[in-house]
Write a protein that holds these residues in place. Structure first.
Motif, short mmCIF file in Angstrom:
data_model
loop_
_atom_site.label_atom_id
_atom_site.label_comp_id
_atom_site.label_asym_id
_atom_site.label_seq_id
_atom_site.Cartn_x
_atom_site.Cartn_y
_atom_site.Cartn_z
N TRP A 52 36.66 41.69 54.03
CA TRP A 52 36.36 42.76 54.99
C TRP A 52 35.01 42.54 55.67
O TRP A 52 34.84 42.88 56.84
CB TRP A 52 36.40 44.13 54.32
CG TRP A 52 37.76 44.70 54.14
CD1 TRP A 52 38.35 45.07 52.96
CD2 TRP A 52 38.73 44.99 55.16
NE1 TRP A 52 39.61 45.55 53.20
CE2 TRP A 52 39.87 45.52 54.54
CE3 TRP A 52 38.74 44.85 56.55
CZ2 TRP A 52 41.00 45.91 55.25
CZ3 TRP A 52 39.87 45.23 57.26
CH2 TRP A 52 40.98 45.75 56.60
N TYR A 55 35.69 39.82 58.26
CA TYR A 55 36.51 40.41 59.33
C TYR A 55 35.70 41.38 60.18
O TYR A 55 35.76 41.34 61.42
CB TYR A 55 37.72 41.12 58.72
CG TYR A 55 38.59 41.83 59.73
CD1 TYR A 55 39.53 41.13 60.45
CD2 TYR A 55 38.45 43.20 59.95
CE1 TYR A 55 40.32 41.77 61.40
CE2 TYR A 55 39.24 43.84 60.88
CZ TYR A 55 40.18 43.12 61.60
OH TYR A 55 40.96 43.76 62.53
N GLY A 56 34.96 42.24 59.54
CA GLY A 56 34.18 43.24 60.26
C GLY A 56 33.14 42.63 61.18
O GLY A 56 33.04 43.01 62.35
N ALA A 58 33.10 39.48 62.27
CA ALA A 58 33.77 38.62 63.26
C ALA A 58 34.32 39.42 64.42
O ALA A 58 34.45 38.91 65.54
CB ALA A 58 34.89 37.83 62.59
N ASN A 59 34.66 40.68 64.16
CA ASN A 59 35.26 41.52 65.20
C ASN A 59 34.32 42.64 65.66
O ASN A 59 34.77 43.59 66.31
CB ASN A 59 36.58 42.10 64.69
CG ASN A 59 37.63 41.04 64.54
OD1 ASN A 59 38.16 40.55 65.52
ND2 ASN A 59 37.89 40.64 63.30
N ASP A 60 33.04 42.52 65.33
CA ASP A 60 32.05 43.53 65.70
C ASP A 60 32.45 44.94 65.26
O ASP A 60 32.28 45.90 66.00
CB ASP A 60 31.78 43.50 67.21
CG ASP A 60 31.12 42.20 67.65
OD1 ASP A 60 30.27 41.70 66.88
OD2 ASP A 60 31.45 41.70 68.73
N LEU A 61 32.97 45.04 64.07
CA LEU A 61 33.37 46.32 63.50
C LEU A 61 32.40 46.67 62.37
O LEU A 61 32.70 46.52 61.19
CB LEU A 61 34.82 46.25 63.00
CG LEU A 61 35.87 45.94 64.07
CD1 LEU A 61 37.22 45.65 63.43
CD2 LEU A 61 35.97 47.10 65.05
#
Length: 90
Positions: A52, A55-56, A58-61
């Protein structure tokens, strides 16, 4: 509104791991108390948290990545305490 909800969920997500982390660290010198923890569960939780984070970011989340920067080490500490308890004499 959705961004605020994301941060709220992140805060709650961190909060769900705090009681187990506190309980485990408080009993880290009691192997019998820790043997009930599942090695598989905490291994998966640690790996999932790390995924996470990747992922976070990498996706600017950030509401996904930042809470998992707290959750993942907590899961790893619980896993480490459990693994140590498994090696200790009964």
């Amino acid at each position: 509104m959705i961004a605020a909800l994301g941060w709220l969920v992140g805060i709650i997500d961190v909060g769900q791991f705090l009681p187990q982390t506190r309980h485990t660290l408080g009993r880290r010198h009691d192997p019998a108390a820790l043997r009930g923890l599942s090695v598989w569960t905490w291994t998966i939780a640690t790996i999932q948290g790390a995924a996470w984070i990747v992922y976070g970011f990498a996706n600017d989340l950030l509401p996904i990545a930042i809470p998992n920067l707290l959750i993942t080490p907590a899961c790893a500490l619980i896993l480490l305490a459990r693994l140590r308890a498994g090696r200790a004499p009964a």
